[in-house]
Write a protein that holds these residues in place. Sequence first.
Motif, PDB file in Angstrom:
ATOM      1  N   LYS A   1     -43.199  13.523 -11.140  1.00  0.00           N
ATOM      2  CA  LYS A   1     -42.201  12.379 -10.411  1.00  0.00           C
ATOM      3  C   LYS A   1     -42.855  10.952 -10.798  1.00  0.00           C
ATOM      4  CE  LYS A   1     -40.827  14.818  -6.405  1.00  0.00           C
ATOM      5  NZ  LYS A   1     -40.597  14.868  -4.993  1.00  0.00           N
ATOM      6  N   ASP A   2     -44.162  10.995 -10.926  1.00  0.00           N
ATOM      7  CA  ASP A   2     -44.752   9.462 -11.169  1.00  0.00           C
ATOM      8  C   ASP A   2     -44.267   9.203 -12.775  1.00  0.00           C
ATOM      9  OD1 ASP A   2     -46.027   9.279  -8.991  1.00  0.00           O
ATOM     10  OD2 ASP A   2     -47.862   9.831  -9.297  1.00  0.00           O
ATOM     11  N   LEU A   3     -44.350  10.280 -13.561  1.00  0.00           N
ATOM     12  CA  LEU A   3     -44.145   9.988 -14.898  1.00  0.00           C
ATOM     13  C   LEU A   3     -42.677   9.861 -15.226  1.00  0.00           C
ATOM     14  CD1 LEU A   3     -46.383  12.515 -16.863  1.00  0.00           C
ATOM     15  CD2 LEU A   3     -46.443  10.239 -17.114  1.00  0.00           C
ATOM     16  N   GLU A   4     -41.958  10.398 -14.437  1.00  0.00           N
ATOM     17  CA  GLU A   4     -40.274  10.343 -14.563  1.00  0.00           C
ATOM     18  C   GLU A   4     -40.047   8.777 -14.082  1.00  0.00           C
ATOM     19  OE1 GLU A   4     -38.584  14.734 -13.786  1.00  0.00           O
ATOM     20  OE2 GLU A   4     -38.891  13.318 -12.076  1.00  0.00           O
ATOM     21  N   ALA A   5     -40.522   8.224 -13.231  1.00  0.00           N
ATOM     22  CA  ALA A   5     -40.474   6.875 -12.543  1.00  0.00           C
ATOM     23  C   ALA A   5     -41.053   6.021 -13.741  1.00  0.00           C
ATOM     24  CB  ALA A   5     -41.014   6.571 -11.130  1.00  0.00           C
ATOM     25  N   ALA A   6     -42.274   6.113 -14.094  1.00  0.00           N
ATOM     26  CA  ALA A   6     -42.542   5.405 -15.167  1.00  0.00           C
ATOM     27  C   ALA A   6     -41.914   5.451 -16.420  1.00  0.00           C
ATOM     28  CB  ALA A   6     -44.112   5.643 -15.610  1.00  0.00           C
ATOM     29  N   LEU A   7     -41.272   6.297 -16.921  1.00  0.00           N
ATOM     30  CA  LEU A   7     -40.272   6.604 -17.998  1.00  0.00           C
ATOM     31  C   LEU A   7     -39.186   5.932 -17.820  1.00  0.00           C
ATOM     32  CD1 LEU A   7     -40.121   7.881 -20.944  1.00  0.00           C
ATOM     33  CD2 LEU A   7     -39.360  10.005 -19.969  1.00  0.00           C
ATOM     34  N   SER A   8     -38.618   5.744 -16.659  1.00  0.00           N
ATOM     35  CA  SER A   8     -37.184   5.383 -16.350  1.00  0.00           C
ATOM     36  C   SER A   8     -37.445   4.079 -16.536  1.00  0.00           C
ATOM     37  CB  SER A   8     -37.071   5.548 -14.699  1.00  0.00           C
ATOM     38  OG  SER A   8     -35.628   4.935 -14.481  1.00  0.00           O
ATOM     39  N   VAL A   9     -38.700   3.317 -16.144  1.00  0.00           N
ATOM     40  CA  VAL A   9     -38.962   1.869 -16.260  1.00  0.00           C
ATOM     41  C   VAL A   9     -39.021   1.672 -17.599  1.00  0.00           C
ATOM     42  CG1 VAL A   9     -40.484  -0.030 -15.575  1.00  0.00           C
ATOM     43  CG2 VAL A   9     -39.892   1.787 -13.642  1.00  0.00           C
ATOM     44  N   ALA A  10     -40.055   2.331 -18.346  1.00  0.00           N
ATOM     45  CA  ALA A  10     -40.193   2.042 -19.821  1.00  0.00           C
ATOM     46  C   ALA A  10     -38.963   2.078 -20.714  1.00  0.00           C
ATOM     47  CB  ALA A  10     -41.192   3.092 -20.298  1.00  0.00           C
ATOM     48  N   ASN A  11     -37.891   2.966 -20.326  1.00  0.00           N
ATOM     49  CA  ASN A  11     -36.961   3.125 -21.106  1.00  0.00           C
ATOM     50  C   ASN A  11     -35.900   2.050 -20.774  1.00  0.00           C
ATOM     51  OD1 ASN A  11     -36.952   5.529 -22.593  1.00  0.00           O
ATOM     52  ND2 ASN A  11     -36.416   6.847 -20.824  1.00  0.00           N
ATOM     53  N   GLY A  12     -35.942   1.664 -19.608  1.00  0.00           N
ATOM     54  CA  GLY A  12     -35.229   0.481 -19.025  1.00  0.00           C
ATOM     55  C   GLY A  12     -35.492  -0.851 -20.125  1.00  0.00           C
ATOM     56  N   GLU A  13     -36.823  -1.044 -20.238  1.00  0.00           N
ATOM     57  CA  GLU A  13     -37.338  -2.129 -20.749  1.00  0.00           C
ATOM     58  C   GLU A  13     -37.126  -2.030 -22.343  1.00  0.00           C
ATOM     59  OE1 GLU A  13     -41.347  -2.563 -19.513  1.00  0.00           O
ATOM     60  OE2 GLU A  13     -41.106  -3.152 -17.634  1.00  0.00           O
ATOM     61  N   LEU A  14     -37.203  -0.655 -22.681  1.00  0.00           N
ATOM     62  CA  LEU A  14     -36.907  -0.392 -24.164  1.00  0.00           C
ATOM     63  C   LEU A  14     -35.531  -0.731 -24.510  1.00  0.00           C
ATOM     64  CD1 LEU A  14     -37.689   0.415 -26.894  1.00  0.00           C
ATOM     65  CD2 LEU A  14     -37.070   2.900 -26.135  1.00  0.00           C
ATOM     66  N   GLY A  15     -34.435  -0.351 -23.654  1.00  0.00           N
ATOM     67  CA  GLY A  15     -33.212  -0.736 -23.759  1.00  0.00           C
ATOM     68  C   GLY A  15     -32.824  -2.233 -23.893  1.00  0.00           C
ATOM     69  N   ALA A  16     -33.734  -3.011 -22.911  1.00  0.00           N
ATOM     70  CA  ALA A  16     -33.473  -4.555 -23.026  1.00  0.00           C
ATOM     71  C   ALA A  16     -34.050  -4.949 -24.250  1.00  0.00           C
ATOM     72  CB  ALA A  16     -34.261  -5.051 -21.759  1.00  0.00           C
ATOM     73  N   ALA A  17     -35.093  -4.516 -24.814  1.00  0.00           N
ATOM     74  CA  ALA A  17     -35.733  -4.843 -26.075  1.00  0.00           C
ATOM     75  C   ALA A  17     -34.678  -4.726 -27.378  1.00  0.00           C
ATOM     76  CB  ALA A  17     -36.924  -4.404 -26.276  1.00  0.00           C
ATOM     77  N   LYS A  18     -34.171  -3.656 -27.234  1.00  0.00           N
ATOM     78  CA  LYS A  18     -33.040  -3.097 -28.252  1.00  0.00           C
ATOM     79  C   LYS A  18     -31.839  -4.192 -28.232  1.00  0.00           C
ATOM     80  CE  LYS A  18     -34.453   1.725 -28.875  1.00  0.00           C
ATOM     81  NZ  LYS A  18     -33.668   3.172 -28.643  1.00  0.00           N
ATOM     82  N   VAL A  19     -31.534  -4.487 -27.054  1.00  0.00           N
ATOM     83  CA  VAL A  19     -30.322  -5.414 -26.907  1.00  0.00           C
ATOM     84  C   VAL A  19     -30.787  -6.792 -27.566  1.00  0.00           C
ATOM     85  CG1 VAL A  19     -28.863  -6.786 -25.214  1.00  0.00           C
ATOM     86  CG2 VAL A  19     -29.205  -4.194 -24.735  1.00  0.00           C
ATOM     87  N   ALA A  20     -31.910  -6.999 -26.973  1.00  0.00           N
ATOM     88  CA  ALA A  20     -32.236  -8.555 -27.533  1.00  0.00           C
ATOM     89  C   ALA A  20     -32.396  -8.439 -29.036  1.00  0.00           C
ATOM     90  CB  ALA A  20     -33.835  -9.023 -26.872  1.00  0.00           C
ATOM     91  N   VAL A  21     -32.818  -7.553 -29.656  1.00  0.00           N
ATOM     92  CA  VAL A  21     -32.946  -7.332 -31.297  1.00  0.00           C
ATOM     93  C   VAL A  21     -31.614  -7.267 -31.821  1.00  0.00           C
ATOM     94  CG1 VAL A  21     -33.723  -5.840 -32.954  1.00  0.00           C
ATOM     95  CG2 VAL A  21     -35.396  -6.441 -31.322  1.00  0.00           C
ATOM     96  N   LYS A  36     -41.799  -6.617 -30.227  1.00  0.00           N
ATOM     97  CA  LYS A  36     -41.802  -6.061 -28.874  1.00  0.00           C
ATOM     98  C   LYS A  36     -41.276  -4.983 -28.670  1.00  0.00           C
ATOM     99  CE  LYS A  36     -40.495  -7.938 -24.210  1.00  0.00           C
ATOM    100  NZ  LYS A  36     -39.908  -8.870 -23.570  1.00  0.00           N
ATOM    101  N   GLN A  37     -40.036  -4.563 -29.409  1.00  0.00           N
ATOM    102  CA  GLN A  37     -39.329  -3.426 -29.392  1.00  0.00           C
ATOM    103  C   GLN A  37     -40.194  -2.235 -29.639  1.00  0.00           C
ATOM    104  OE1 GLN A  37     -35.699  -2.998 -31.294  1.00  0.00           O
ATOM    105  NE2 GLN A  37     -35.620  -0.891 -31.427  1.00  0.00           N
ATOM    106  N   ALA A  38     -40.934  -2.399 -30.967  1.00  0.00           N
ATOM    107  CA  ALA A  38     -41.843  -1.498 -31.413  1.00  0.00           C
ATOM    108  C   ALA A  38     -43.068  -0.977 -30.360  1.00  0.00           C
ATOM    109  CB  ALA A  38     -42.584  -1.537 -32.453  1.00  0.00           C
ATOM    110  N   ALA A  39     -43.542  -1.917 -29.902  1.00  0.00           N
ATOM    111  CA  ALA A  39     -44.411  -1.801 -28.622  1.00  0.00           C
ATOM    112  C   ALA A  39     -44.084  -0.987 -27.531  1.00  0.00           C
ATOM    113  CB  ALA A  39     -45.091  -3.047 -28.285  1.00  0.00           C
ATOM    114  N   GLN A  40     -42.928  -1.399 -27.069  1.00  0.00           N
ATOM    115  CA  GLN A  40     -42.109  -0.692 -25.926  1.00  0.00           C
ATOM    116  C   GLN A  40     -41.907   0.702 -26.529  1.00  0.00           C
ATOM    117  OE1 GLN A  40     -42.097  -2.211 -23.049  1.00  0.00           O
ATOM    118  NE2 GLN A  40     -41.267  -0.157 -22.203  1.00  0.00           N
TER     119      GLN A  40
END
Length: 247
Positions: A39-59, A131-135
């Motif tokens: 559950k902890d990893l699922e929550a962390a992955l959800s947040v990380a994927n959200g930030e990755l999605g935002a980074a992809k949009v910005a790029v 930033k996208q690569a790091a995320q």
Amino acid sequence: MAKAAPAEQLKLLELQGLDARLKSLANRRRTLENDPRIKDLEAALSVANGELGAAKVAVHDAEAELKRAEADVEQVASRIERDEARLNSGTGLSKDLVALQKDIVSLNKRRSDLEDVELEVLERLDTLRAKQAAQQAIVDDIQGSFGGIRAELDAALAEVEAEAAGLRTSRAEFAAGLDAGLVAVYEKTLAKRGVGAARLFHGTSEASGMKLSPGDLAEIKAAAAEDIVFCPDSGAILVRSEEWGLT
């Protein structure tokens, strides 16, 4: 009152032992299935994927902005090239040639400004891509941890299921050899109470862990050995034996 031979009643303790082991394995399975790390990893992955999605949009947006900037520079450069060609041809009125010279100066200034914008967008795009690569690396790391833990849990669950399958087979075979009426009473008690049978040991019910009252003990003592008696507190079948005593 239901009845069964004392020797048959005694076998219920072995059946209860098998059921207790099956219950323990079921609890183990639930614990594995609800491992908090998942559950902890699922929550962390959800947040990380959200930030990755935002980074992809910005790029993506910056890439689109860069294309527009490059198109603007190219458009001005093409106009400068045409004007310089007309100017170098020497054809036309003097005032027109002077106007062309002024226009070229203005266009060169415009191109310089646009190239500055293009450079700024390019530098920003490089930062956004980094930033996208790091995320992406963060997401990959979490997914790697998730996969490792999931594989560990799946292996543990497979072991639990294999052991439970063997126990279920042993239980079915053992129960088939017992008095059918006794097993029916046991199964009903197990389903309702959670414990089907337990010892009455020196006046204490091992189902409830409580010492029975003198009245309850007297009633059980008065019952025939073939009578099936129950714990007044837990409702489980109490298995008696002379060597265990009643008091």
